[in-house]
Design a protein around this motif. Structure first.
Motif: not given
Length: 200
Positions: A37, A40, A42, A53
């Motif tokens: 998480h 990753s 986002k 991003r």
């Protein structure tokens, strides 16, 4: 790094330097899922239509990787702070190559455990690959004692434990309570230089 994908021109990057990496425990049941998480990509929107991003990646990892498991919790309704007893497992060996090029495997060397009133540590002074005897070091005791993997690792995941079965409501009505202790800091050694680190 951050890069605009629509709604304007924007790019930015920042560098974190420090011996300890902090990960929030709430919402995850395993350290690997917390890492996935965290790293990753986002997409963030600021409300004005601009979308950015973001992505994280370790440029370089230290030979001794210290991971702080942030168990502090804040209740915005009551304004009170406390510890979350979320269950979080962590592996004896973890591949950090996907988060930093050339990082390779790291082996678990030490665990700091917190309870309601004090701390203690589990350490493997003589590691044999992924094996080795665990020892407990407690500030309340003058001696050390050998521990099994189940005691040092599995019992440090936190979460809840069975208290009893309430047969008044049937055999499936199990009463639980939060475990009195849980890991708050993990120390991993880079496998490729482990012999050098332990020799020092």
């Amino acid at each position: 790094t951050a890069q605009a994908i629509e709604g304007g021109d924007f790019s930015d990057s920042s560098v974190f330097q420090g011996p300890v990496f902090t990960f929030v425990v709430r919402g995850f049941s395993a350290l690997e899922s917390a890492l996935e998480h965290y790293f990753s990509p986002k997409i963030i929107e600021d409300g004005s239509g601009a979308r950015v991003r973001t992505a994280r990646k370790f440029k370089r990892l230290p030979n001794v990787l210290q991971v702080h498991l942030k168990r502090g919790d804040y209740d915005c309704c009551t304004g009170l702070c406390g510890l979350t007893d979320t269950y979080l497992s962590f592996p004896r060996q973890i591949d950090m190559g996907k988060y930093s090029e050339g990082a390779g495997n790291y082996n678990l060397y030490g665990i700091m455990v917190e309870s309601d009133d004090h701390y203690w540590s589990y350490i493997r002074p003589e590691m044999e690959g992924d094996q080795g005897q665990w020892y407990r070091f407690d500030d309340r005791e003058n001696n050390t004692c050998a521990m099994s993997n189940a005691t040092a690792i599995d019992a440090s995941f936190g979460g809840e434990e069975w208290l009893c079965v309430n047969y008044l409501y049937g055999p499936s009505a199990v009463l639980t309570r939060p475990k009195e202790s849980r890991a708050c800091m993990l120390m991993y050694l880079k496998e490729s230089v482990m012999d050098v680190l332990l020799h020092e």
